[in-house]
Scaffold this motif. Structure first.
Motif, PDB file in Angstrom:
ATOM      1  N   SER A  70       0.823  -1.212   0.000  1.00 12.98           N
ATOM      2  CA  SER A  70       0.000   0.000   0.000  1.00 12.98           C
ATOM      3  C   SER A  70       0.855   1.258   0.000  1.00 12.98           C
ATOM      4  CB  SER A  70      -0.946   0.000   1.207  1.00 12.98           C
ATOM      5  OG  SER A  70      -1.812  -1.119   1.149  1.00 12.98           O
ATOM      6  N   GLU A  71       1.949   1.238   0.747  1.00 10.35           N
ATOM      7  CA  GLU A  71       2.872   2.375   0.768  1.00 10.35           C
ATOM      8  C   GLU A  71       3.503   2.574  -0.603  1.00 10.35           C
ATOM      9  OE1 GLU A  71       5.098   5.574   2.271  1.00 10.35           O
ATOM     10  OE2 GLU A  71       3.570   4.454   3.367  1.00 10.35           O
ATOM     11  N   GLU A  72       4.006   1.507  -1.182  1.00  8.80           N
ATOM     12  CA  GLU A  72       4.676   1.599  -2.485  1.00  8.80           C
ATOM     13  C   GLU A  72       3.713   2.054  -3.585  1.00  8.80           C
ATOM     14  OE1 GLU A  72       8.083   1.209  -3.119  1.00  8.80           O
ATOM     15  OE2 GLU A  72       8.109   1.257  -0.923  1.00  8.80           O
ATOM     16  N   ASN A  73       2.463   1.622  -3.498  1.00 10.70           N
ATOM     17  CA  ASN A  73       1.459   1.997  -4.502  1.00 10.70           C
ATOM     18  C   ASN A  73       0.733   3.295  -4.159  1.00 10.70           C
ATOM     19  OD1 ASN A  73       1.875  -0.181  -6.258  1.00 10.70           O
ATOM     20  ND2 ASN A  73       0.543  -1.501  -5.037  1.00 10.70           N
ATOM     21  N   GLN A  74       1.081   3.893  -3.015  1.00 12.50           N
ATOM     22  CA  GLN A  74       0.443   5.125  -2.568  1.00 12.50           C
ATOM     23  C   GLN A  74      -1.080   5.006  -2.551  1.00 12.50           C
ATOM     24  OE1 GLN A  74       2.352   8.237  -1.524  1.00 12.50           O
ATOM     25  NE2 GLN A  74       3.353   6.310  -1.069  1.00 12.50           N
ATOM     26  N   SER A  75      -1.559   3.882  -2.026  1.00 13.50           N
ATOM     27  CA  SER A  75      -2.994   3.652  -1.858  1.00 13.50           C
ATOM     28  C   SER A  75      -3.351   4.046  -0.430  1.00 13.50           C
ATOM     29  CB  SER A  75      -3.346   2.179  -2.109  1.00 13.50           C
ATOM     30  OG  SER A  75      -4.691   1.952  -1.756  1.00 13.50           O
ATOM     31  N   PHE A  76      -3.849   5.267  -0.264  1.00 14.21           N
ATOM     32  CA  PHE A  76      -4.107   5.780   1.077  1.00 14.21           C
ATOM     33  C   PHE A  76      -5.303   5.103   1.740  1.00 14.21           C
ATOM     34  CE2 PHE A  76      -1.641   9.123  -1.010  1.00 14.21           C
ATOM     35  CZ  PHE A  76      -0.523   9.042  -0.198  1.00 14.21           C
ATOM     36  N   TYR A  77      -6.253   4.622   0.948  1.00 14.28           N
ATOM     37  CA  TYR A  77      -7.361   3.853   1.529  1.00 14.28           C
ATOM     38  C   TYR A  77      -6.795   2.602   2.198  1.00 14.28           C
ATOM     39  CZ  TYR A  77     -11.741   1.371   2.203  1.00 14.28           C
ATOM     40  OH  TYR A  77     -12.804   0.711   2.770  1.00 14.28           O
ATOM     41  N   CYS A  78      -6.031   1.817   1.432  1.00 15.76           N
ATOM     42  CA  CYS A  78      -5.493   0.563   1.961  1.00 15.76           C
ATOM     43  C   CYS A  78      -4.458   0.810   3.052  1.00 15.76           C
ATOM     44  CB  CYS A  78      -4.914  -0.280   0.831  1.00 15.76           C
ATOM     45  SG  CYS A  78      -6.196  -0.870  -0.316  1.00 15.76           S
ATOM     46  N   LEU A  79      -3.675   1.847   2.917  1.00 11.93           N
ATOM     47  CA  LEU A  79      -2.705   2.190   3.941  1.00 11.93           C
ATOM     48  C   LEU A  79      -3.414   2.504   5.258  1.00 11.93           C
ATOM     49  CD1 LEU A  79       0.329   2.389   4.158  1.00 11.93           C
ATOM     50  CD2 LEU A  79       0.142   4.793   3.539  1.00 11.93           C
ATOM     51  N   SER A  80      -4.513   3.219   5.179  1.00  7.10           N
ATOM     52  CA  SER A  80      -5.292   3.532   6.384  1.00  7.10           C
ATOM     53  C   SER A  80      -5.901   2.267   6.983  1.00  7.10           C
ATOM     54  CB  SER A  80      -6.386   4.552   6.048  1.00  7.10           C
ATOM     55  OG  SER A  80      -5.811   5.779   5.642  1.00  7.10           O
ATOM     56  N   ALA A  81      -6.476   1.421   6.130  1.00 11.50           N
ATOM     57  CA  ALA A  81      -7.091   0.180   6.621  1.00 11.50           C
ATOM     58  C   ALA A  81      -6.039  -0.719   7.275  1.00 11.50           C
ATOM     59  CB  ALA A  81      -7.786  -0.552   5.480  1.00 11.50           C
ATOM     60  N   HIS A  82      -4.905  -0.898   6.617  1.00 11.19           N
ATOM     61  CA  HIS A  82      -3.902  -1.832   7.137  1.00 11.19           C
ATOM     62  C   HIS A  82      -3.091  -1.254   8.289  1.00 11.19           C
ATOM     63  CE1 HIS A  82      -4.929  -5.104   4.592  1.00 11.19           C
ATOM     64  NE2 HIS A  82      -5.034  -4.244   3.579  1.00 11.19           N
ATOM     65  N   THR A  83      -3.049   0.052   8.418  1.00 12.42           N
ATOM     66  CA  THR A  83      -2.463   0.645   9.619  1.00 12.42           C
ATOM     67  C   THR A  83      -3.328   0.283  10.819  1.00 12.42           C
ATOM     68  OG1 THR A  83      -1.374   2.446   8.436  1.00 12.42           O
ATOM     69  CG2 THR A  83      -1.885   2.830  10.768  1.00 12.42           C
ATOM     70  N   MET A  84      -4.637   0.420  10.681  1.00 10.68           N
ATOM     71  CA  MET A  84      -5.546   0.065  11.763  1.00 10.68           C
ATOM     72  C   MET A  84      -5.454  -1.431  12.070  1.00 10.68           C
ATOM     73  SD  MET A  84      -9.682   0.309  12.020  1.00 10.68           S
ATOM     74  CE  MET A  84      -9.896  -1.296  11.276  1.00 10.68           C
ATOM     75  N   ILE A  85      -5.471  -2.264  11.028  1.00 15.60           N
ATOM     76  CA  ILE A  85      -5.414  -3.713  11.231  1.00 15.60           C
ATOM     77  C   ILE A  85      -4.054  -4.113  11.816  1.00 15.60           C
ATOM     78  CG2 ILE A  85      -5.517  -5.966  10.086  1.00 15.60           C
ATOM     79  CD1 ILE A  85      -7.418  -4.590   8.004  1.00 15.60           C
ATOM     80  N   GLY A  86      -2.995  -3.458  11.364  1.00 17.66           N
ATOM     81  CA  GLY A  86      -1.671  -3.733  11.923  1.00 17.66           C
ATOM     82  C   GLY A  86      -1.626  -3.458  13.419  1.00 17.66           C
ATOM     83  N   LYS A  87      -2.243  -2.360  13.838  1.00 19.69           N
ATOM     84  CA  LYS A  87      -2.302  -2.042  15.267  1.00 19.69           C
ATOM     85  C   LYS A  87      -3.109  -3.097  16.018  1.00 19.69           C
ATOM     86  CE  LYS A  87      -1.822   2.946  14.733  1.00 19.69           C
ATOM     87  NZ  LYS A  87      -2.499   4.239  14.882  1.00 19.69           N
TER      88      LYS A  87
END
Length: 175
Positions: A70-87
């Motif tokens: 998500s970071e490499e693809n600059q997908s802010f939707y997925c980055l936000s979702a996976h930041t929450m899931i990562g936590k």
């Protein structure tokens, strides 16, 4: 900027209505990514079957891969979702930032994984010899196949959210 209409639960195929009810019951809402896939009669059921498959990786490893993709693809939707899931899976804010930046100081094995994933995305995996580093860190051939599938999963959702400009409905990840 054009955005896709997010279905409201009406006028859906039978299978999509079942997904709608499933997410409402399980999460209390339907994430916009999944709702946007409901414009197709088959997209969500095909994707969700792939997404929920069994893998030989831990949940933390899977989330780390999704964060990097998500970071490499600059997908802010997925980055936000996976930041929450990562936590939710035990990563701290600092660890998530290290993963996103590709320098995991807190876990040697995870660092080998993240370096490999970043090289695959950049198309340099042979050049940097990072596959061997993954094997040396304890990953096996089954893990490598599963890593590649998780990367593919990330690309499917990253590009769905980016192309359709799906509104972010998770806490916004730090940029």
């Amino acid at each position: 900027m054009i955005t896709i209409d997010i279905p409201n639960g009406e006028d859906l195929s039978t299978e999509n209505k079942n997904f709608w009810m499933y997410f409402e019951e399980r999460l209390g809402r339907v994430p916009n990514l999944y709702a946007s896939m409901m414009h197709s009669k088959n997209a969500l059921s095909n994707y969700y079957q792939f997404h929920t498959r069994k893998v030989s990786l831990t949940k933390k490893e899977t989330e780390a891969i999704m964060l990097v993709v998500s970071e490499e693809n600059q997908s802010f939707y997925c980055l936000s979702a996976h930041t929450m899931i990562g936590k939710l899976n035990g990563f701290s804010d600092e660890q998530i930032m290290q993963i996103r930046q590709g320098q995991v100081e807190f876990d040697h094995r995870l660092n080998a994984l993240i370096s490999f994933v970043k090289s695959v995305i950049a198309g340099r995996q042979k050049e940097l010899n990072l596959l061997e580093n993954c094997f040396n860190a304890g990953y096996n051939q089954e893990n490598i196949i599963d890593i590649l599938h998780v990367i593919g999963d990330g690309y499917m959702t990253n590009y769905t959210t980016k192309v359709l400009n799906v509104p972010i409905d998770f806490p916004i990840a730090e940029k």
